[in-house]
Design an enzyme around this catalytic site. Structure first.
Site, PDB file in Angstrom:
ATOM      1  N   VAL A   1      32.516  52.843  35.809  1.00 29.83           N
ATOM      2  CA  VAL A   1      32.837  54.204  36.238  1.00 29.83           C
ATOM      3  C   VAL A   1      32.926  55.186  35.073  1.00 29.83           C
ATOM      4  O   VAL A   1      32.284  56.242  35.086  1.00 29.83           O
ATOM      5  CB  VAL A   1      34.167  54.213  37.024  1.00 29.83           C
TER       6      VAL A   1
ATOM      7  N   GLN B   1      37.957  54.879  47.388  1.00 30.71           N
ATOM      8  CA  GLN B   1      38.320  53.641  46.702  1.00 30.71           C
ATOM      9  C   GLN B   1      39.055  53.969  45.400  1.00 30.71           C
ATOM     10  O   GLN B   1      38.832  55.017  44.795  1.00 30.71           O
ATOM     11  CB  GLN B   1      37.094  52.759  46.449  1.00 30.71           C
ATOM     12  N   THR B   2      39.940  53.073  44.989  1.00 29.56           N
ATOM     13  CA  THR B   2      40.791  53.361  43.838  1.00 29.56           C
ATOM     14  C   THR B   2      40.519  52.411  42.677  1.00 29.56           C
ATOM     15  O   THR B   2      40.038  51.295  42.857  1.00 29.56           O
ATOM     16  CB  THR B   2      42.282  53.246  44.214  1.00 29.56           C
TER      17      THR B   2
ATOM     18  N   GLY C   1      34.443  57.858  48.045  1.00 32.30           N
ATOM     19  CA  GLY C   1      35.296  58.197  46.913  1.00 32.30           C
ATOM     20  C   GLY C   1      36.761  57.872  47.104  1.00 32.30           C
ATOM     21  O   GLY C   1      37.578  58.134  46.218  1.00 32.30           O
TER      22      GLY C   1
ATOM     23  N   GLU D   1      32.917  34.475  40.970  1.00 33.45           N
ATOM     24  CA  GLU D   1      33.095  33.030  41.035  1.00 33.45           C
ATOM     25  C   GLU D   1      32.998  32.377  39.656  1.00 33.45           C
ATOM     26  O   GLU D   1      33.627  31.336  39.413  1.00 33.45           O
ATOM     27  CB  GLU D   1      32.087  32.405  41.992  1.00 33.45           C
TER      28      GLU D   1
ATOM     29  N   TYR E   1      29.608  36.900  39.302  1.00 36.55           N
ATOM     30  CA  TYR E   1      30.630  37.240  38.306  1.00 36.55           C
ATOM     31  C   TYR E   1      32.005  36.768  38.774  1.00 36.55           C
ATOM     32  O   TYR E   1      32.734  36.097  38.039  1.00 36.55           O
ATOM     33  CB  TYR E   1      30.640  38.751  38.077  1.00 36.55           C
TER      34      TYR E   1
ATOM     35  N   LYS F   1      34.276  33.627  37.033  1.00 40.37           N
ATOM     36  CA  LYS F   1      35.616  33.807  36.483  1.00 40.37           C
ATOM     37  C   LYS F   1      36.639  32.923  37.205  1.00 40.37           C
ATOM     38  O   LYS F   1      37.569  32.409  36.582  1.00 40.37           O
ATOM     39  CB  LYS F   1      36.026  35.279  36.575  1.00 40.37           C
TER      40      LYS F   1
END
Length: 329
Positions: free
Chosen positions: A189, A211-212, A209, A149, A147, A151
């Site tokens: 998410v 990660q943002t 958890g 690469e 995905y 893009k």
């Protein structure tokens, strides 16, 4: 006279909202989708609209449009990890062959083309927040590389057509966007958390958890894309909401919003999952006079209302679509 615009991926989440917007603005919209990840119900309300025409077609195959064409929005692509990890070759093809076909069409029709890129071009970023001049930190051979690469190549070939052929092009780098018509249980998410909450399941957080993510409501995203299309800027522009939140905190928000008492459970973090996502939107503010208007509390309430009104069949439907009929042998 009304202008004609082709929107690929028109039966998808963003594509269907863009179709609505451009019809509202007086355009004749030609929607195109092969339904590999799109959904008929997203465009059912447009089927009899006099300004909407639909063509079922795979953009990786030759594209023919009769008559004048003034603008193209290329939004055809799997966008959720569940999808692009299951159909990796098709994901690469829509970003490469599909984009090449649409660039050729734009050149032949003298149309302006806007491509939907993504914050995933930044990979697992070493710069925070992410600015458009950051080149990214992407694992080209990892599972998410199909995905990311696709893009990145899409951006490169678009700029090549702009520089070599003088084609009018625009590039939007989309950060996490949400709202009605998202596919429940598609691995992203918000629909994942809301589906689990509505089914009474514990909410699954991958990693610890910390990660943002930064979530932008769909109406704000569409407004940014609309303004970018009619700007004079050919280079990438971040469109997203800079309000950052950790996944753990967001899970607690969902539990509060849905008025449920589920627990949060933790599982291993997927390979190459980015630890931080926050757009720097200084360029969009300066160039487009754009910034998001809808805060997360308001947008999430609207989105939850949409999901809780889904049928029981949709609520419990498997997250895995049947892709086999769309894949060439």
């Amino acid at each position: 006279m009304a202008k004609n615009i082709l929107i690929t991926g028109a039966a998808g989440f963003l594509g269907s909202h863009l179709s609505d917007r451009f019809i509202k603005e007086g355009f004749n919209v030609i929607g195109m989708d092969n339904f590999i990840t799109g959904d008929h119900k997203n465009i059912e309300h447009l089927q009899d609209h006099p300004q909407f025409k639909f063509i079922e077609h795979d953009v990786t195959e030759h594209i023919t449009i009769e008559g004048d064409l003034h603008y193209i929005l290329h939004f055809a692509s799997p966008a959720s990890p569940i999808d692009y990890l299951k159909i990796p070759i098709q994901t690469l093809k829509v970003g490469s062959l599909g984009t090449h076909n649409l660039l050729g069409l734009a050149k032949a029709k003298k149309a302006r083309l806007l491509i939907a890129s993504t914050s995933e071009v930044y990979g697992d970023p070493l710069v925070h927040p992410q600015t458009e001049d950051y080149y990214g930190n992407v694992n080209t051979i990892g599972p998410r590389g199909v995905y990311d690469e696709a893009k990145r190549f899409q951006e490169s070939i678009t700029m090549a057509y702009h520089r070599f052929h003088g084609l009018e092009t625009r590039i939007v780098r989309i950060f996490n966007t949400y709202g009605p018509r998202m596919r429940l249980n598609d691995g992203r998410v918000i629909p994942a958390f809301m589906g689990q909450a509505l089914r009474g399941e514990d909410l699954t957080v991958f990693g610890d958890g910390s990660q943002t993510r930064s979530f932008c409501y769909v109406d704000d995203q569409v407004e940014g894309i609309y303004r970018l299309l009619f700007s004079d800027y050919a280079y990438p522009v971040n469109i997203g909401n800079p309000h950052e939140i950790s996944i753990s905190d967001f899970a607690e928000e969902i539990i509060k919003l849905t008025n449920t008492d589920q627990k949060v459970i933790y599982k291993d973090l997927p390979v190459d999952d980015p630890m931080q996502r926050q757009p720097d939107i200084s360029l969009a503010k300066k160039l487009l006079g754009w910034e998001p208007k809808i805060d997360r509390k308001e947008g999430m309430a609207i989105t939850f209302d949409y999901f809780k009104n889904l049928s029981e069949e949709e609520l419990y439907k498997s997250e895995h679509k049947d892709f086999t009929k769309h894949i060439r042998k």
